[in-house]
Write an enzyme that holds these catalytic residues in place. Sequence first.
Site, PDB file in Angstrom:
ATOM      1  N   GLY A 185     -78.729  24.798  27.210  1.00 30.84           N
ATOM      2  CA  GLY A 185     -77.975  24.356  28.380  1.00 30.84           C
ATOM      3  C   GLY A 185     -77.047  25.439  28.912  1.00 30.84           C
ATOM      4  O   GLY A 185     -76.885  25.585  30.126  1.00 30.84           O
ATOM      5  N   THR A 186     -76.439  26.206  28.024  1.00 32.05           N
ATOM      6  CA  THR A 186     -75.496  27.241  28.468  1.00 32.05           C
ATOM      7  C   THR A 186     -76.214  28.276  29.324  1.00 32.05           C
ATOM      8  O   THR A 186     -75.749  28.642  30.407  1.00 32.05           O
ATOM      9  CB  THR A 186     -74.839  27.911  27.233  1.00 32.05           C
ATOM     10  OG1 THR A 186     -74.107  26.905  26.529  1.00 32.05           O
ATOM     11  CG2 THR A 186     -73.908  29.040  27.636  1.00 32.05           C
TER      12      THR A 186
ATOM     13  N   ASN B  21     -69.551  15.355  29.011  1.00 22.18           N
ATOM     14  CA  ASN B  21     -69.701  15.337  27.555  1.00 22.18           C
ATOM     15  C   ASN B  21     -68.508  14.732  26.835  1.00 22.18           C
ATOM     16  O   ASN B  21     -68.658  14.113  25.794  1.00 22.18           O
ATOM     17  CB  ASN B  21     -69.972  16.751  27.027  1.00 22.18           C
ATOM     18  CG  ASN B  21     -69.101  17.812  27.677  1.00 22.18           C
ATOM     19  OD1 ASN B  21     -68.935  17.853  28.890  1.00 22.18           O
ATOM     20  ND2 ASN B  21     -68.523  18.667  26.864  1.00 22.18           N
TER      21      ASN B  21
ATOM     22  N   GLN C  39     -76.115  16.192  29.175  1.00 21.57           N
ATOM     23  CA  GLN C  39     -75.755  14.968  28.440  1.00 21.57           C
ATOM     24  C   GLN C  39     -76.482  13.743  28.979  1.00 21.57           C
ATOM     25  O   GLN C  39     -76.492  12.693  28.340  1.00 21.57           O
ATOM     26  CB  GLN C  39     -74.240  14.713  28.515  1.00 21.57           C
ATOM     27  CG  GLN C  39     -73.401  15.718  27.759  1.00 21.57           C
ATOM     28  CD  GLN C  39     -73.490  15.570  26.247  1.00 21.57           C
ATOM     29  OE1 GLN C  39     -73.909  14.536  25.719  1.00 21.57           O
ATOM     30  NE2 GLN C  39     -73.108  16.600  25.521  1.00 21.57           N
TER      31      GLN C  39
ATOM     32  N   SER D 231     -80.949  20.621  28.139  1.00 21.47           N
ATOM     33  CA  SER D 231     -80.824  21.223  26.809  1.00 21.47           C
ATOM     34  C   SER D 231     -81.608  20.353  25.835  1.00 21.47           C
ATOM     35  O   SER D 231     -81.607  19.124  25.959  1.00 21.47           O
ATOM     36  CB  SER D 231     -79.352  21.270  26.405  1.00 21.47           C
ATOM     37  OG  SER D 231     -79.233  21.653  25.060  1.00 21.47           O
TER      38      SER D 231
ATOM     39  N   THR E 125     -89.834  37.730  25.192  1.00 18.66           N
ATOM     40  CA  THR E 125     -90.979  37.001  24.641  1.00 18.66           C
ATOM     41  C   THR E 125     -90.598  35.533  24.483  1.00 18.66           C
ATOM     42  O   THR E 125     -89.561  35.213  23.920  1.00 18.66           O
ATOM     43  CB  THR E 125     -91.383  37.603  23.283  1.00 18.66           C
ATOM     44  OG1 THR E 125     -91.669  38.988  23.495  1.00 18.66           O
ATOM     45  CG2 THR E 125     -92.598  36.902  22.700  1.00 18.66           C
TER      46      THR E 125
ATOM     47  N   CYS F 169     -67.528  21.844  21.640  1.00 20.28           N
ATOM     48  CA  CYS F 169     -67.671  23.198  22.185  1.00 20.28           C
ATOM     49  C   CYS F 169     -66.324  23.895  22.215  1.00 20.28           C
ATOM     50  O   CYS F 169     -66.241  25.109  22.199  1.00 20.28           O
ATOM     51  CB  CYS F 169     -68.240  23.162  23.592  1.00 20.28           C
ATOM     52  SG  CYS F 169     -69.784  22.268  23.674  1.00 20.28           S
TER      53      CYS F 169
HETATM   54  N1  PLP Z   1     -73.414  21.243  29.394  1.00 21.37           N
HETATM   55  C1  PLP Z   1     -72.944  20.150  28.792  1.00 21.37           C
HETATM   56  C2  PLP Z   1     -72.477  19.001  29.612  1.00 21.37           C
HETATM   57  C3  PLP Z   1     -72.904  20.094  27.388  1.00 21.37           C
HETATM   58  O1  PLP Z   1     -72.428  19.000  26.794  1.00 21.37           O
HETATM   59  C4  PLP Z   1     -73.364  21.212  26.655  1.00 21.37           C
HETATM   60  C5  PLP Z   1     -73.281  21.218  25.176  1.00 21.37           C
HETATM   61  O2  PLP Z   1     -72.552  20.489  24.567  1.00 21.37           O
HETATM   62  C6  PLP Z   1     -73.857  22.322  27.343  1.00 21.37           C
HETATM   63  C7  PLP Z   1     -73.866  22.298  28.719  1.00 21.37           C
HETATM   64  C8  PLP Z   1     -74.364  23.531  26.615  1.00 21.37           C
HETATM   65  O3  PLP Z   1     -75.653  23.297  26.128  1.00 21.37           O
HETATM   66  P1  PLP Z   1     -76.208  24.171  24.886  1.00 21.37           P
HETATM   67  O4  PLP Z   1     -75.451  23.710  23.676  1.00 21.37           O
HETATM   68  O5  PLP Z   1     -77.661  23.831  24.832  1.00 21.37           O
HETATM   69  O6  PLP Z   1     -75.976  25.592  25.213  1.00 21.37           O
END
Ligand code: PLP
Length: 384
Positions: free
Chosen positions: A69-70, A149, A177, A197, A235, A330
Site C-alpha cells: 500500500g505504501t 485505519n 483498509q 495492499s 523483477t 504504523c
Molecule cells: N494506507 C492505509 C490506510 C493503511 O492502513 C496502510 C497500512 O496500515 C497503508 C496505506 C500502507 O500499506 P502497506 O503496509 O501495505 O505498505
Amino acid sequence: MRYLDTAATTPVRREVLEAMWPFLTGEFGNPSSRHGLGDVASRALERARADVAAAVGARPAEIVLTSGGTEADNLAVKGLALANPRGRHLVTTRIEHPAVLEACDHLVRLHGFRRDLLDVDGDGVVDLTQAERLIGAETTLVSVMLANNEVGTVQPVAEVAALARARGALVHTDAVQAVGSVVVDPTQLGVDALSLSGHKVGAPKGSGALWVRRGVPLEPLIHGGGQERGLRSGTENVAAAVGLAAAITSAVGSTPGGPRPRGPVEALAAARDAFVHDVLSAAPGAFLTGHPRRRLPGHASFCFPGTSGEAVLLGLEQDHGIACSSGSACAAGSDEPSEVLLALGIDPEVARTAVRFTAASPADFEGAAGAVVTAVRAVRSLAG
Ligand code: PLP
C-alpha cells in the site's frame, strides 16, 4: 491468543500460501525470461493481474503491481502529480496514512507543489464544503482515503470525486483498509487511481497494487528494466502477485452489480456493535472514535480517559491474551498523540488513551468486552 488487530496485518491464508508455493519453488522463473520457466511465471503474473483487476471491476492493463500500500500511495500521488502537474496544487485530508501525506510533502519540498489539508468533523468525515472551496482550476490531484485505519470512518469519496472531476482535478483513493469490507469499485467511486495492499486480507506483507484509470498518464518512481509497462521496474515478485490475487479474490466477489465483499459483513458489524455497546456501558467515560455507523464492519476504536492506551494494550495482552493496537501500528513507537485523533478534535491527553480493536470474523469480538473493561479498570485503579 485472541487477535484483534487485523487493521495492522493478517496472517497469510492457507489457500493463499498454497497458490504461491509453486512460484517460490519449482516454478521460480523470471517472467522476462524467454524459456519455459519464464513463460509459466509470466502467465501466472498476468493471471494474477487479471484477478486483481476483476476484484475491483477493472481491466488488467490498469493494474500496476507494487510492494504494498505504501508504494501504491507513493506511485499514485507522486506519479500522477508529476505526470499531470497542472497548477501544482494538491488537496488531501488531515487523516490520510503517512504514505499519502509524506508523498505530498515530498512534492511540496522538491517539486514546487502547494498542499491543502481538508478537515474532518468529530466523526472523522471529510468536510465537503471545504473541499468545494479548496479544489479549483489549479488543483492537480485530490487524495481522500476510502476508509481510515485508526477510526474506521468510511469517507464520501464519490462525492469528493464528483467535485474534483467537475474542476478537472485527478482523484486518488487509498482503499487499503476498505477492501473486503466495503464495496471497492473505482468506476462507481469516480476516481482515477486506487491503492490496494495484500497483507490486510490474507496475502503476504509486501504485496499490493495501484489501479490507474486507462489513459491517465503516470510518471514511474522506480526506473530500470521497464517491467510493469515501464511503470514499476524490477523483477516482478510473482509469488506475491499470485498471493495478492488469491487473497483479494477470496475477500471480494465479482457480481453482476460489481465487486462485493464476500465475508460476513453484516454479522461482523453486528458483533462489533454488541462489543462496542458492552464496552461503553461498562467503562464509564469511554467513547467510540470515528463514525458510529459509516465505519468499517470489523473496526471498533475507543478512548478510555484516565488511562494510557499503551497500558491498556499491555494489560490486555498480559492478563487476557488479547492483541490489539493503541492508535495506529504504523506510528507505533512514537509518544505523540495520533494526528488522526487530533484532527477529530480530541484533546491530546485523551488521544493518548486510544485503543483500537479490529477483527475479520464475528467470533473474534464475542466475549471480548469483559476483558477490555477489566483491563481499563485495572489501569485506572493503578493511575488513581
Ligand atoms: N494506507 C492505509 C490506510 C493503511 O492502513 C496502510 C497500512 O496500515 C497503508 C496505506 C500502507 O500499506 P502497506 O503496509 O501495505 O505498505
